[in-house]
Design a protein around this motif. Structure first.
Motif, mmCIF file in Angstrom:
data_model
loop_
_atom_site.group_PDB
_atom_site.id
_atom_site.type_symbol
_atom_site.label_atom_id
_atom_site.label_comp_id
_atom_site.label_asym_id
_atom_site.label_seq_id
_atom_site.Cartn_x
_atom_site.Cartn_y
_atom_site.Cartn_z
ATOM 1 N N GLY A 130 39.992 41.917 28.108
ATOM 2 C CA GLY A 130 39.270 42.794 29.037
ATOM 3 C C GLY A 130 37.640 43.104 28.546
ATOM 4 O O GLY A 130 36.904 42.880 29.543
ATOM 5 N N PRO A 131 37.374 43.495 27.286
ATOM 6 C CA PRO A 131 35.992 43.493 26.870
ATOM 7 C C PRO A 131 35.056 42.392 27.445
ATOM 8 O O PRO A 131 33.943 42.574 27.462
ATOM 9 C CB PRO A 131 35.912 43.938 25.639
ATOM 10 N N VAL A 132 35.673 41.201 26.948
ATOM 11 C CA VAL A 132 34.922 39.809 27.400
ATOM 12 C C VAL A 132 34.428 40.042 28.873
ATOM 13 O O VAL A 132 33.340 39.449 29.012
ATOM 14 C CB VAL A 132 35.798 38.702 26.846
ATOM 15 N N SER A 151 34.701 39.628 37.873
ATOM 16 C CA SER A 151 34.498 39.950 36.663
ATOM 17 C C SER A 151 34.876 41.433 35.979
ATOM 18 O O SER A 151 35.645 41.636 35.029
ATOM 19 C CB SER A 151 33.255 39.472 35.870
ATOM 20 N N TYR A 152 34.223 42.412 36.661
ATOM 21 C CA TYR A 152 34.588 43.555 36.573
ATOM 22 C C TYR A 152 36.082 43.921 36.587
ATOM 23 O O TYR A 152 36.726 44.622 35.767
ATOM 24 C CB TYR A 152 33.743 44.599 37.264
ATOM 25 N N LEU A 153 36.826 43.809 37.722
ATOM 26 C CA LEU A 153 37.959 44.245 38.065
ATOM 27 C C LEU A 153 38.900 43.465 37.116
ATOM 28 O O LEU A 153 40.015 44.330 36.557
ATOM 29 C CB LEU A 153 38.105 43.643 39.387
ATOM 30 N N LEU A 154 38.669 42.296 36.624
ATOM 31 C CA LEU A 154 39.636 41.697 35.666
ATOM 32 C C LEU A 154 39.377 42.188 34.460
ATOM 33 O O LEU A 154 40.535 42.497 33.682
ATOM 34 C CB LEU A 154 39.246 40.071 35.587
ATOM 35 N N GLY A 155 38.225 42.501 33.971
ATOM 36 C CA GLY A 155 37.900 43.237 32.662
ATOM 37 C C GLY A 155 38.915 44.716 32.790
ATOM 38 O O GLY A 155 39.353 44.962 31.758
ATOM 39 N N MET A 156 38.655 45.290 33.791
ATOM 40 C CA MET A 156 39.269 46.533 33.739
ATOM 41 C C MET A 156 40.868 46.468 33.794
ATOM 42 O O MET A 156 41.603 47.228 32.862
ATOM 43 C CB MET A 156 39.048 47.648 35.150
ATOM 44 N N VAL A 157 41.616 45.690 34.520
ATOM 45 C CA VAL A 157 42.880 45.635 34.610
ATOM 46 C C VAL A 157 43.376 45.021 33.164
ATOM 47 O O VAL A 157 44.403 45.671 32.614
ATOM 48 C CB VAL A 157 43.309 44.132 35.447
ATOM 49 N N LEU A 158 42.425 44.087 32.402
ATOM 50 C CA LEU A 158 43.044 43.492 31.088
ATOM 51 C C LEU A 158 42.693 44.814 30.099
ATOM 52 O O LEU A 158 43.745 44.648 29.228
ATOM 53 C CB LEU A 158 42.227 42.410 30.756
ATOM 54 N N ILE A 159 41.997 45.508 29.972
ATOM 55 C CA ILE A 159 41.625 46.491 29.126
ATOM 56 C C ILE A 159 42.699 47.470 29.302
ATOM 57 O O ILE A 159 43.404 48.114 28.231
ATOM 58 C CB ILE A 159 40.299 47.207 29.442
ATOM 59 N N ILE A 160 43.207 48.070 30.369
ATOM 60 C CA ILE A 160 44.084 49.024 30.699
ATOM 61 C C ILE A 160 45.681 48.632 30.199
ATOM 62 O O ILE A 160 46.434 49.099 29.729
ATOM 63 C CB ILE A 160 44.369 49.302 32.092
#
Length: 721
Positions: free
Chosen positions: A110-112, A93-102
């Motif tokens: 990403g924030p979700v 969840s954290y890795l996906l969030g970081m990738v999507l925000i960037i």
């Protein structure tokens, strides 16, 4: 339904049960997440992968593919460590969030995913790990703000990321505002979820502890806990029921309480009382076990009401009080026996005092006719009259003897007896024939079974006891019947409880049984009291018959058991201890010449003038010289200045010192003084103490010439030690 059932099996932990509490539910949530991601995640993965290829975002495509395959791997490897599998979800969840925000900026997903990261961490790994996840999120947000503030996002271009900007104006300030709101909501959501889960876990642990505690109590309670429906069906019952009823829990659950409830007729009455009062307290019931044994139980119960306010079931506890009831019954029986014994003791003391006075009076009636007859010719008509007087005196003495037996002072001599012979000999006596003459329709059956019939006691008293029992058995059958007399041996290893408590031992038992009217239970309590009878007084003896039986058995250190039923008859069992002593050699016939003296001096000590004269005349007739004094002090005074070959010493002399004290003082200055004791009482402790001092013989009033002659002669012939 089949698909739902299949999916439920896939997401059910294999090695856990619902009893494992929060751990079970955490594992189930994890499996559900794997299943959802493996299924629905495919829908998200395909367009995301295609978009990443189109825009040449190869790192995103590789990461998406790796994460999806990793989720499938974890789903099909449930044997891996839970911590490892559970930590994988928040990490992804954290890795996906970081990738999507960037790559997509704050308006992407990403924030979700970052928001989901600490929440799912709290669900799967607990509030401590959720706290660290929040810190990681905060550091991530701060790091992104740092990149924005110093325009370092351009560095990401070299990694083929399309850098985004929050706004062309004031990007840092707006990022700070968005980030603070994001973190506030993220913290609130995470704390809410973890607080609920933590509280739920504590509650479940408390419930588990409480349930275990209840289970331990339920399994080990000595009393019986039960729950039944209002119509008596057993819903729950504790294992302790098996100790009382021999039924197990499983045998009774779902069955009617009537399976073990003895008093079924009282069920409705008990239920009405329970509903009316709202409780049962110390209510006594009887339960019956598998083999038919009855148990007395004390019940405390109350109805349990449902949501509608109406009783829906009954809960309660009952306790086995059979031993308590047994002890209460034994206590009551002991009290009755004690009261009976005390009453007989009191009556015995009264009877003993009366017997003493009567024996003094009867001495003249028994002894003088014999002395007078010695001076008459054989054919003198007065001799017959004197014989009648003496015979009347003997009969009166027998009644007095009954009183002494009642006072437990009647057995003077003890010799080894054969109970078989005693029974057989009594059935040949005139007394037995006289009983049968009064009851011509009575038949007697004799059963001599005692292989060891020996006891130590008095044949006279035992024959009188047998006579009274046979007489009572005959009178209990006014229309005729059979009396069964039996002797047998009984070895008791443990005491048995009957009319008396018969102690363990080896006994010869005399039984007299009839088929008569039986004895009323209330009458049975008083049957041995003197003069207690349902017969017409004066027609059936003196009223002392059963008192004689009681006194004789007590004097012989035996026990009485009585079994009586209305219209079925009565059985008296008399238990006598077996003796191993040898029988005495029969005494030689009495010879008056052998008892005559040679002028020896005998000092007669008695407070009754008539008794001194009777003793004096009798002894002088036998060739002895006599001197008389009326009390112990005169005897002591006389012997300090004179000699006497023998003392004829009365035990009870009032007022003044008694026979024991008199003899004791005489021995102080004349330790070789011989003495014979005489008394209207039978043998007492004072008599025994005097015999231990050195007195040689005990003679009971009224005595015959033969009895006093033998006693005096034997004592005078004793060699001094």
């Amino acid at each position: 339904m089949k698909i739902i059932s299949f999916l439920d099996r896939l997401t059910t932990p294999a090695n856990l049960t619902i009893k494992d509490g929060i751990t079970y539910w955490q594992e189930k949530i994890l499996l559900n997440l794997f299943l959802i991601i493996a299924g629905l995640g495919l829908i998200t993965y395909i367009p995301s992968f295609a978009l990443s290829i189109k825009e040449e975002l190869w790192i995103v495509a590789i990461i998406d593919t790796f994460m999806y395959l990793f989720i499938l791997f974890l789903f099909f490897k449930p044997n891996l460590s839970y911590t490892f599998r559970a930590a994988s979800i928040p990490l992804i969840s954290y890795l996906l969030g970081m990738v999507l925000i960037i790559t997509l900026g704050p308006f992407g997903a990403g924030p979700v995913w970052l928001f989901f990261f600490p929440v799912i961490t709290g669900v799967l790994l607990g509030y401590k790990m959720a706290f660290w996840a929040l810190i990681i999120n905060a550091l991530t947000i701060i790091s992104l703000g740092f990149l924005i503030s110093f325009n370092l996002t351009d560095l990401l271009v070299s990694l083929n990321f399309k850098v985004w900007y929050l706004s062309s104006d004031n990007p840092l300030e707006k990022w700070i505002v968005v980030s603070l709101n994001f973190m506030l909501l993220n913290i609130i959501a995470t704390l809410s979820v973890t607080t609920i889960l933590n509280g739920l876990q504590r509650s479940m642990m408390a419930v588990t502890r409480s349930k275990k505690k209840y289970h331990r109590i339920f399994e080990n309670i000595l009393d019986v806990y039960f729950e039944t429906s209002m119509d008596g069906i057993i819903l729950e019952i504790s294992p302790s029921i098996e100790r009382i009823s021999q039924y197990s829990q499983n045998e009774l659950r779902g069955k009617s309480f009537f399976t073990i409830y003895k008093d079924t007729n009282h069920r409705d009455e008990t239920l009405k009382r329970l509903i009316k009062t709202g409780f049962l307290k110390d209510h006594e019931i009887r339960l019956i076990n598998k083999d038919g044994t009855i148990h007395f139980c004390s019940v405390n119960a109350r109805p349990l009401k449902g949501k509608d306010g109406k009783p829906e079931k009954i809960i309660g506890i009952f306790r086995d009080i059979s031993n308590q009831k047994k002890m209460e019954k034994e206590k009551k029986n002991l009290e009755e026996r004690l009261n009976r014994s005390q009453k007989m003791e009191t009556l015995g003391l009264l009877a003993g005092g009366v017997a003493h006075d009567l024996n003094n009076i009867l001495s003249g009636i028994v002894t003088y006719p014999e002395l007078l007859a010695m001076n008459l010719d054989k054919d003198d008509p007065l001799k017959k009259s004197l014989g009648i007087i003496q015979s009347s005196g003997y009969r009166a003495a027998e009644i007095v003897q009954d009183l002494l037996t009642l006072s437990r002072r009647g057995v003077i001599t003890r010799e080894v007896l054969n109970l078989n012979d005693l029974v057989s000999n009594f059935l040949l006596t005139p007394e037995y024939k006289k009983i049968l003459s009064f009851h011509p329709n009575i038949f007697v059956e004799k059963q001599i079974d005692a292989a060891t019939p020996f006891l130590k006691g008095s044949s006279v008293h035992l024959q009188k006891t047998l006579m009274n029992l046979i007489s009572n058995a005959a009178e209990a059958q006014p229309d005729g019947g059979i009396i069964r007399i039996k002797t047998q041996n009984r070895l008791l290893n443990n005491p048995i409880k009957g009319y008396d408590q018969v102690e363990a031992g080896n006994y010869v038992v005399l039984s007299v049984k009839d088929n008569g009217i039986g004895i009323d239970p209330e009458d049975l309590k008083r049957i041995f009291e003197p003069f207690f009878t349902k017969k017409i007084m004066g027609r059936s003896g003196t009223g002392l018959g059963m008192s004689v039986v009681w006194g004789t058995v007590q004097d012989h250190e035996g026990y009485i058991d009585i079994i009586s039923n209305a219209d079925k008859g009565t059985t008296f069992d008399l238990y006598f201890p077996i003796t191993t002593d040898e029988a005495l050699t029969p005494e030689k016939p009495f010879s008056l010449d052998a008892c005559k003296g040679n002028g020896e001096k005998i000092l007669i000590i008695d407070d009754v003038d008539a008794q001194r004269r009777i003793a004096g005349v009798t002894l002088e007739k036998l060739g002895y010289k006599t001197v008389s004094v009326s009390n112990g002090k005169e005897a002591i005074k006389y012997l300090k200045g004179n000699d006497a070959d023998l003392l004829l010493l009365d035990m009870i002399m009032e007022p003044g010192i008694d026979g024991f004290e008199t003899y004791k003082r005489i021995l102080d200055f004349n330790p070789k003084q011989k003495a014979i004791i005489v008394s209207g009482y039978s043998q007492t402790r004072q008599v025994e103490k005097t015999l231990r001092l050195g007195a040689g013989y005990y003679l009971k009033k009224p005595y015959t010439i033969e009895e006093i002659g033998i006693a005096v002669k034997n004592e005078l012939l004793k060699t001094e030690k």
